[in-house]
Design a protein around this motif. Structure first.
Motif, PDB file in Angstrom:
ATOM      1  N   SER A  44       0.818  -8.902 -13.646  1.00 34.16           N
ATOM      2  CA  SER A  44       1.952  -8.168 -13.167  1.00 34.16           C
ATOM      3  C   SER A  44       2.940  -9.173 -12.495  1.00 34.16           C
ATOM      4  O   SER A  44       4.238  -8.753 -12.565  1.00 34.16           O
ATOM      5  CB  SER A  44       1.653  -7.141 -12.227  1.00 34.16           C
ATOM      6  N   GLY A  45       2.544 -10.392 -12.038  1.00 32.86           N
ATOM      7  CA  GLY A  45       3.450 -11.299 -11.353  1.00 32.86           C
ATOM      8  C   GLY A  45       4.206 -11.069 -10.315  1.00 32.86           C
ATOM      9  O   GLY A  45       4.881 -11.758  -9.336  1.00 32.86           O
ATOM     10  N   ASN A  46       3.424 -10.024  -9.292  1.00 31.51           N
ATOM     11  CA  ASN A  46       3.878  -9.711  -8.013  1.00 31.51           C
ATOM     12  C   ASN A  46       3.156 -10.109  -7.018  1.00 31.51           C
ATOM     13  O   ASN A  46       1.859  -9.815  -6.929  1.00 31.51           O
ATOM     14  CB  ASN A  46       3.815  -7.986  -8.080  1.00 31.51           C
ATOM     15  N   ALA A  47       3.593 -11.208  -6.478  1.00 30.25           N
ATOM     16  CA  ALA A  47       2.582 -12.167  -5.529  1.00 30.25           C
ATOM     17  C   ALA A  47       2.110 -11.320  -4.408  1.00 30.25           C
ATOM     18  O   ALA A  47       1.085 -11.414  -3.826  1.00 30.25           O
ATOM     19  CB  ALA A  47       3.400 -13.314  -5.133  1.00 30.25           C
ATOM     20  N   LEU A  48       3.035 -10.261  -3.843  1.00 31.23           N
ATOM     21  CA  LEU A  48       2.687  -9.369  -2.784  1.00 31.23           C
ATOM     22  C   LEU A  48       1.211  -8.809  -3.001  1.00 31.23           C
ATOM     23  O   LEU A  48       0.607  -8.536  -2.248  1.00 31.23           O
ATOM     24  CB  LEU A  48       3.641  -8.597  -2.189  1.00 31.23           C
ATOM     25  N   PHE A  49       1.305  -8.097  -4.208  1.00 30.58           N
ATOM     26  CA  PHE A  49       0.170  -7.272  -4.632  1.00 30.58           C
ATOM     27  C   PHE A  49      -0.972  -7.666  -5.383  1.00 30.58           C
ATOM     28  O   PHE A  49      -1.845  -6.990  -5.978  1.00 30.58           O
ATOM     29  CB  PHE A  49       1.000  -5.813  -4.789  1.00 30.58           C
ATOM     30  N   SER A  50      -0.722  -8.750  -5.885  1.00 28.11           N
ATOM     31  CA  SER A  50      -1.661  -9.280  -6.736  1.00 28.11           C
ATOM     32  C   SER A  50      -3.117  -9.968  -6.245  1.00 28.11           C
ATOM     33  O   SER A  50      -2.919 -10.198  -5.132  1.00 28.11           O
ATOM     34  CB  SER A  50      -0.949 -10.513  -7.656  1.00 28.11           C
ATOM     35  N   SER A  51      -3.976  -9.931  -6.994  1.00 26.15           N
ATOM     36  CA  SER A  51      -5.225 -10.412  -6.634  1.00 26.15           C
ATOM     37  C   SER A  51      -5.650 -11.380  -7.592  1.00 26.15           C
ATOM     38  O   SER A  51      -5.391 -11.192  -8.995  1.00 26.15           O
ATOM     39  CB  SER A  51      -6.347  -9.395  -6.341  1.00 26.15           C
ATOM     40  N   VAL A  52      -6.595 -12.384  -7.450  1.00 24.65           N
ATOM     41  CA  VAL A  52      -7.254 -13.075  -8.536  1.00 24.65           C
ATOM     42  C   VAL A  52      -7.785 -12.594  -9.571  1.00 24.65           C
ATOM     43  O   VAL A  52      -7.719 -12.684 -10.919  1.00 24.65           O
ATOM     44  CB  VAL A  52      -7.895 -14.318  -8.043  1.00 24.65           C
ATOM     45  N   ASP A  53      -8.622 -11.785  -9.409  1.00 24.80           N
ATOM     46  CA  ASP A  53      -9.750 -10.962 -10.235  1.00 24.80           C
ATOM     47  C   ASP A  53      -9.133  -9.561 -10.672  1.00 24.80           C
ATOM     48  O   ASP A  53      -9.709  -9.108 -11.533  1.00 24.80           O
ATOM     49  CB  ASP A  53     -11.076 -10.965  -9.459  1.00 24.80           C
ATOM     50  N   GLY A  54      -8.017  -8.916 -10.467  1.00 19.89           N
ATOM     51  CA  GLY A  54      -7.540  -7.871 -10.640  1.00 19.89           C
ATOM     52  C   GLY A  54      -8.414  -6.646 -10.232  1.00 19.89           C
ATOM     53  O   GLY A  54      -7.993  -5.554 -10.939  1.00 19.89           O
ATOM     54  N   ASN A  55      -9.110  -6.516  -9.240  1.00 23.20           N
ATOM     55  CA  ASN A  55      -9.961  -5.652  -8.753  1.00 23.20           C
ATOM     56  C   ASN A  55      -9.741  -5.074  -7.193  1.00 23.20           C
ATOM     57  O   ASN A  55     -10.504  -4.578  -6.964  1.00 23.20           O
ATOM     58  CB  ASN A  55     -11.566  -5.936  -8.762  1.00 23.20           C
ATOM     59  N   HIS A  56      -8.268  -5.075  -7.223  1.00 24.62           N
ATOM     60  CA  HIS A  56      -7.938  -4.677  -5.869  1.00 24.62           C
ATOM     61  C   HIS A  56      -6.973  -3.680  -5.944  1.00 24.62           C
ATOM     62  O   HIS A  56      -6.179  -3.639  -7.028  1.00 24.62           O
ATOM     63  CB  HIS A  56      -7.547  -5.928  -5.097  1.00 24.62           C
ATOM     64  N   ALA A  57      -6.678  -2.765  -4.906  1.00 27.96           N
ATOM     65  CA  ALA A  57      -5.524  -1.934  -4.975  1.00 27.96           C
ATOM     66  C   ALA A  57      -4.892  -2.045  -3.644  1.00 27.96           C
ATOM     67  O   ALA A  57      -5.560  -2.384  -2.540  1.00 27.96           O
ATOM     68  CB  ALA A  57      -5.987  -0.677  -5.101  1.00 27.96           C
ATOM     69  N   THR A  58      -3.866  -1.796  -3.479  1.00 29.46           N
ATOM     70  CA  THR A  58      -2.975  -1.946  -2.194  1.00 29.46           C
ATOM     71  C   THR A  58      -2.599  -0.339  -1.863  1.00 29.46           C
ATOM     72  O   THR A  58      -2.288   0.138  -2.487  1.00 29.46           O
ATOM     73  CB  THR A  58      -1.692  -2.648  -2.335  1.00 29.46           C
ATOM     74  N   ILE A  59      -3.170   0.010  -0.448  1.00 33.42           N
ATOM     75  CA  ILE A  59      -2.787   1.171  -0.058  1.00 33.42           C
ATOM     76  C   ILE A  59      -2.022   1.233   1.249  1.00 33.42           C
ATOM     77  O   ILE A  59      -2.140   0.436   1.769  1.00 33.42           O
ATOM     78  CB  ILE A  59      -4.590   1.761   0.420  1.00 33.42           C
ATOM     79  N   ILE A  60      -1.023   1.979   0.821  1.00 33.73           N
ATOM     80  CA  ILE A  60       0.098   2.036   1.903  1.00 33.73           C
ATOM     81  C   ILE A  60       0.072   3.524   2.797  1.00 33.73           C
ATOM     82  O   ILE A  60       0.083   4.471   2.218  1.00 33.73           O
ATOM     83  CB  ILE A  60       1.523   2.058   1.435  1.00 33.73           C
ATOM     84  N   LEU A  61      -0.144   3.154   4.011  1.00 36.09           N
ATOM     85  CA  LEU A  61      -0.300   4.457   4.969  1.00 36.09           C
ATOM     86  C   LEU A  61       0.801   4.899   5.759  1.00 36.09           C
ATOM     87  O   LEU A  61       1.547   3.633   5.965  1.00 36.09           O
ATOM     88  CB  LEU A  61      -1.491   4.361   5.929  1.00 36.09           C
ATOM     89  N   GLU A  62       1.284   6.122   6.065  1.00 32.26           N
ATOM     90  CA  GLU A  62       2.360   6.129   6.974  1.00 32.26           C
ATOM     91  C   GLU A  62       2.076   7.254   7.958  1.00 32.26           C
ATOM     92  O   GLU A  62       1.187   7.964   7.923  1.00 32.26           O
ATOM     93  CB  GLU A  62       3.666   6.613   6.128  1.00 32.26           C
ATOM     94  N   ARG A  63       2.820   7.156   9.123  1.00 37.71           N
ATOM     95  CA  ARG A  63       2.685   8.252  10.141  1.00 37.71           C
ATOM     96  C   ARG A  63       3.989   8.102  11.051  1.00 37.71           C
ATOM     97  O   ARG A  63       4.825   7.226  10.993  1.00 37.71           O
ATOM     98  CB  ARG A  63       1.445   8.010  10.980  1.00 37.71           C
ATOM     99  N   MET A  64       4.302   9.302  11.670  1.00 39.42           N
ATOM    100  CA  MET A  64       5.423   9.456  12.446  1.00 39.42           C
ATOM    101  C   MET A  64       5.135   8.292  13.652  1.00 39.42           C
ATOM    102  O   MET A  64       3.975   8.397  14.203  1.00 39.42           O
ATOM    103  CB  MET A  64       5.531  10.814  12.932  1.00 39.42           C
ATOM    104  N   LYS A  65       6.094   7.532  13.925  1.00 37.33           N
ATOM    105  CA  LYS A  65       6.225   6.472  15.108  1.00 37.33           C
ATOM    106  C   LYS A  65       5.944   7.241  16.550  1.00 37.33           C
ATOM    107  O   LYS A  65       6.826   8.224  16.651  1.00 37.33           O
ATOM    108  CB  LYS A  65       7.033   5.630  14.929  1.00 37.33           C
ATOM    109  N   GLU A  66       5.250   6.837  17.101  1.00 39.90           N
ATOM    110  CA  GLU A  66       5.153   7.481  18.527  1.00 39.90           C
ATOM    111  C   GLU A  66       5.925   6.623  19.554  1.00 39.90           C
ATOM    112  O   GLU A  66       6.140   5.469  19.445  1.00 39.90           O
ATOM    113  CB  GLU A  66       3.589   7.504  18.934  1.00 39.90           C
ATOM    114  N   ASP A  67       7.017   7.598  20.260  1.00 36.90           N
ATOM    115  CA  ASP A  67       7.933   6.684  20.959  1.00 36.90           C
ATOM    116  C   ASP A  67       7.171   6.273  22.444  1.00 36.90           C
ATOM    117  O   ASP A  67       6.511   6.917  22.784  1.00 36.90           O
ATOM    118  CB  ASP A  67       9.076   7.779  21.350  1.00 36.90           C
TER     119      ASP A  67
END
Length: 67
Positions: A44-67
């Motif tokens: 894919s060429g995407n350095a931020l999300f790539s892995s050497v062996d191709g067996n990874h997933a990047t999971i992005i979580l979100e929540r409301m920011k607490e003030d």
């Protein structure tokens, strides 16, 4: 306003399902929810999300920011 947390998950791990479920449930108890899952595709060429062996997933979580 939202805040985000990003982590990688090793898809080659045999106990992944239970561990991932436990991890996501722990985050959910703290108010996090899945925003996106990006699976690594070799070449894919995407350095931020790539892995050497191709067996990874990047999971992005979100929540409301607490003030």
């Amino acid at each position: 306003m939202y805040e985000y947390k990003v982590f990688k998950c090793n898809l080659g791990n045999l106990t992944l399902t239970e561990e991932l479920e436990d991890t996501l449930n722990d985050y959910a108890k703290k108010g996090w929810r899945i925003s996106n899952i990006i699976s690594n595709i070799k070449g894919s060429g995407n350095a931020l999300f790539s892995s050497v062996d191709g067996n990874h997933a990047t999971i992005i979580l979100e929540r409301m920011k607490e003030d």
